[in-house]
Design an enzyme around this catalytic site. Structure first.
Site, PDB file in Angstrom:
ATOM      1  N   LYS A  43       0.841  -1.200   0.000  1.00  0.00           N
ATOM      2  CA  LYS A  43       0.000   0.000   0.000  1.00  0.00           C
ATOM      3  C   LYS A  43       0.875   1.249   0.000  1.00  0.00           C
ATOM      4  O   LYS A  43       2.084   1.193   0.250  1.00  0.00           O
ATOM      5  CB  LYS A  43      -0.913   0.003   1.226  1.00  0.00           C
ATOM      6  CG  LYS A  43      -0.183   0.137   2.553  1.00  0.00           C
ATOM      7  CD  LYS A  43      -1.156   0.139   3.727  1.00  0.00           C
ATOM      8  CE  LYS A  43      -0.405   0.320   5.048  1.00  0.00           C
ATOM      9  NZ  LYS A  43      -1.330   0.366   6.196  1.00  0.00           N
ATOM     10  N   ARG A 141     -10.652   0.757  15.020  1.00  0.00           N
ATOM     11  CA  ARG A 141     -10.568   1.386  13.705  1.00  0.00           C
ATOM     12  C   ARG A 141     -11.535   0.632  12.795  1.00  0.00           C
ATOM     13  O   ARG A 141     -12.716   0.547  13.096  1.00  0.00           O
ATOM     14  CB  ARG A 141      -9.105   1.347  13.215  1.00  0.00           C
ATOM     15  CG  ARG A 141      -8.751   2.412  12.210  1.00  0.00           C
ATOM     16  CD  ARG A 141      -7.262   2.429  11.916  1.00  0.00           C
ATOM     17  NE  ARG A 141      -6.777   1.185  11.320  1.00  0.00           N
ATOM     18  CZ  ARG A 141      -5.522   0.979  10.930  1.00  0.00           C
ATOM     19  NH1 ARG A 141      -4.620   1.922  11.095  1.00  0.00           N
ATOM     20  NH2 ARG A 141      -5.154  -0.162  10.388  1.00  0.00           N
ATOM     21  N   HIS A 173      -6.512  -6.671  13.130  1.00  0.00           N
ATOM     22  CA  HIS A 173      -5.266  -5.897  13.133  1.00  0.00           C
ATOM     23  C   HIS A 173      -4.964  -5.460  14.561  1.00  0.00           C
ATOM     24  O   HIS A 173      -5.870  -5.067  15.306  1.00  0.00           O
ATOM     25  CB  HIS A 173      -5.405  -4.677  12.220  1.00  0.00           C
ATOM     26  CG  HIS A 173      -4.111  -4.027  11.871  1.00  0.00           C
ATOM     27  ND1 HIS A 173      -3.094  -4.685  11.228  1.00  0.00           N
ATOM     28  CD2 HIS A 173      -3.652  -2.756  12.074  1.00  0.00           C
ATOM     29  CE1 HIS A 173      -2.070  -3.871  11.036  1.00  0.00           C
ATOM     30  NE2 HIS A 173      -2.389  -2.688  11.554  1.00  0.00           N
ATOM     31  N   ARG A 229       0.999 -10.536   7.546  1.00  0.00           N
ATOM     32  CA  ARG A 229       1.044  -9.360   6.676  1.00  0.00           C
ATOM     33  C   ARG A 229       2.274  -8.533   7.051  1.00  0.00           C
ATOM     34  O   ARG A 229       2.300  -7.891   8.105  1.00  0.00           O
ATOM     35  CB  ARG A 229      -0.225  -8.517   6.845  1.00  0.00           C
ATOM     36  CG  ARG A 229      -1.522  -9.280   6.590  1.00  0.00           C
ATOM     37  CD  ARG A 229      -2.742  -8.363   6.697  1.00  0.00           C
ATOM     38  NE  ARG A 229      -2.805  -7.651   7.959  1.00  0.00           N
ATOM     39  CZ  ARG A 229      -3.402  -8.111   9.061  1.00  0.00           C
ATOM     40  NH1 ARG A 229      -3.977  -9.311   9.065  1.00  0.00           N
ATOM     41  NH2 ARG A 229      -3.425  -7.382  10.160  1.00  0.00           N
ATOM     42  N   TYR A 275      14.820  30.716   6.891  1.00  0.00           N
ATOM     43  CA  TYR A 275      13.739  31.567   7.395  1.00  0.00           C
ATOM     44  C   TYR A 275      13.771  31.692   8.917  1.00  0.00           C
ATOM     45  O   TYR A 275      13.892  30.697   9.630  1.00  0.00           O
ATOM     46  CB  TYR A 275      12.383  31.008   6.962  1.00  0.00           C
ATOM     47  CG  TYR A 275      12.106  31.137   5.492  1.00  0.00           C
ATOM     48  CD1 TYR A 275      12.104  32.375   4.866  1.00  0.00           C
ATOM     49  CD2 TYR A 275      11.829  30.000   4.726  1.00  0.00           C
ATOM     50  CE1 TYR A 275      11.838  32.487   3.502  1.00  0.00           C
ATOM     51  CE2 TYR A 275      11.562  30.102   3.372  1.00  0.00           C
ATOM     52  CZ  TYR A 275      11.566  31.346   2.764  1.00  0.00           C
ATOM     53  OH  TYR A 275      11.310  31.450   1.424  1.00  0.00           O
ATOM     54  N   CYS A 327      13.023  24.341   4.018  1.00  0.00           N
ATOM     55  CA  CYS A 327      12.157  25.150   3.152  1.00  0.00           C
ATOM     56  C   CYS A 327      11.416  24.237   2.165  1.00  0.00           C
ATOM     57  O   CYS A 327      11.562  23.020   2.187  1.00  0.00           O
ATOM     58  CB  CYS A 327      12.983  26.190   2.404  1.00  0.00           C
ATOM     59  SG  CYS A 327      13.988  27.226   3.482  1.00  0.00           S
ATOM     60  N   ASP A 329      11.836  23.744  -1.006  1.00  0.00           N
ATOM     61  CA  ASP A 329      12.647  23.055  -2.003  1.00  0.00           C
ATOM     62  C   ASP A 329      14.098  22.862  -1.592  1.00  0.00           C
ATOM     63  O   ASP A 329      14.890  22.346  -2.376  1.00  0.00           O
ATOM     64  CB  ASP A 329      12.645  23.838  -3.323  1.00  0.00           C
ATOM     65  CG  ASP A 329      11.257  24.240  -3.757  1.00  0.00           C
ATOM     66  OD1 ASP A 329      10.485  23.340  -4.116  1.00  0.00           O
ATOM     67  OD2 ASP A 329      10.941  25.435  -3.709  1.00  0.00           O
TER      68      ASP A 329
END
Length: 394
Positions: A43, A141, A173, A229, A275, A327, A329
């Protein structure tokens, strides 16, 4: 400039995936959990490693099942020609059940409405659905709560009597398998045993029972049942790092994230960096710019201030720390007096056996888990596959 495999220009940054590591990890896990079979969970684009290449590498390592959360990924595997047992388990009303059945994908139900929709798709397509029933044994869940389990089983067995579904699996699970000895593990196992007994008394004859995830595969042999799993462990990371390291169980990380320094410059003492000037140099120093940022998947929580420690990176054979804020990038590393130049390789994380920081090191620095670190790297970063022959159809 080409990479070491002669495949054209080297990008400014890349995610490198060692498919042989995935193959070997799955083989090691298969040996550890036998005679239970292994489902490799692919997944979330195989935890960021690449859906189809990772699936094929896992099968080469002995995985007889593959698992995805959403059906779209299961269908993508089939479209790529990946065969074998394949299960998808996360759905909402109106799911593409007919497509799942046409693609020979096992499906899961946590409530009677899902059985009803799956049965309708089976009637429409003329294909019997292979169905797994999920119990909420205590995670809170997905899955049917214990009080609703008899109704779910009854609904499924009625559909089975009509030839519309075959109940091939019962599963659940674990909530706390990453904490060996947690009382929830024993209580969930007991609830699962009781639910299996009830389903069998109602007439269910499942092919597989499955409860264990990667953590339980490594620490709870009594939870292995017929099928285990394995997700994170297949990619060479430990779901229980406080108790078991990958090296302890013969696993090696498959993913590394690498870049080339975009700029190296000398700056004076007191230079603010990035920054907000979260970090300031305490002496004349060399700063290096890494062209990766949070848009690529580098966690902003990996930022480092003058009084705090940023996430680790390897530059010129030395482990340094992110200096200042990450930042969108790019981010900066303070190299002190190290000799480096633009174009040199920097490793964010990879294999600690090779002296590289690990995804777990990044997780610790960012206050998260290694699952999040490896799954978050963005598609704009090219994936380079080592052992690419393992990604070919067999």
């Amino acid at each position: 400039m080409t990479d070491e495999y002669g495949r054209g220009p080297v990008p400014h940054a890349q995610v490198r995936v060692d498919l042989a590591a995935i193959r070997d990890n799955v083989a090691e896990l298969s040996a550890r959990v036998g005679p239970a079979a292994v489902m490799t969970v692919v997944k979330a684009d195989a935890y960021g490693h690449g859906l189809v290449p990772a699936a094929r590498a896992a099968q080469a390592g002995g995985a007889t099942w593959l698992g995805t959360a959403v059906l779209a990924e299961a269908l993508a595997l089939r479209a790529a020609g990946v065969t074998g047992r394949l299960m998808a388990w996360l759905s909402a009303p109106g799911e593409r059940w007919a497509d799942a059945l046409a693609a020979d994908v096992d499906v899961s139900a946590s409530a009677p409405w899902a059985v009803t929709e799956i049965a309708a798709a089976a009637r429409e397509t003329g294909r019997t659905a292979r169905l797994h029933l999920k119990l909420d044994s205590g995670l809170g869940r997905s899955g049917a709560p214990v009080t609703a389990w008899p109704e779910l089983v009854e609904t499924a067995l009625k559909a089975q009597a009509e030839g519309l579904v075959e109940v091939v699996g019962l599963w659940s699970h674990l909530a706390c398998a990453d904490e060996p000895g947690h009382p929830a593990n024993a209580s969930q196992s007991a609830a699962f045993h009781e639910a299996v007994g009830l389903a069998r008394r109602q007439g269910a004859r499942p092919e597989v029972l499955h409860l264990a995830n990667s953590a339980a595969a490594l620490t709870m042999p009594d939870a292995h049942f017929d099928l285990v799993r394995v997700g994170l462990a297949a990619y060479g990371l430990s779901p229980v790092p406080q108790a078991v390291t990958p090296a302890d169980v013969g696993l090696r990380p498959a993913m590394s994230v690498r870049a080339r320094l975009a700029l190296v410059k000398r700056v004076p003492a007191g230079q603010g960096v990035s920054y907000g000037h979260l970090y300031r140099t305490d002496r004349e120093s060399t700063l290096a710019l890494v062209p990766l940022g949070y848009a690529d998947g580098v966690p902003r929580h990996g930022s480092g201030g003058s009084a705090g420690v940023g996430a680790p990176v390897l530059v010129s054979g030395v482990t340094r720390r992110v200096a200042g804020r990450v930042c969108m990038d790019q981010f900066v590393v303070d190299l002190r007096d190290d000799d480096a130049r633009a174009g040199d390789e920097v490793v964010l994380f990879g294999d600690p056996a090779a002296g590289e920081p690990s995804a777990q090191h990044w997780a610790g620095a960012c206050g998260t888990i290694s699952y999040e670190i490896v799954t978050r790297f963005a598609p704009r970063l090219p994936r380079v596959y080592v052992g690419a022959d393992l990604a070919e159809p067999r």
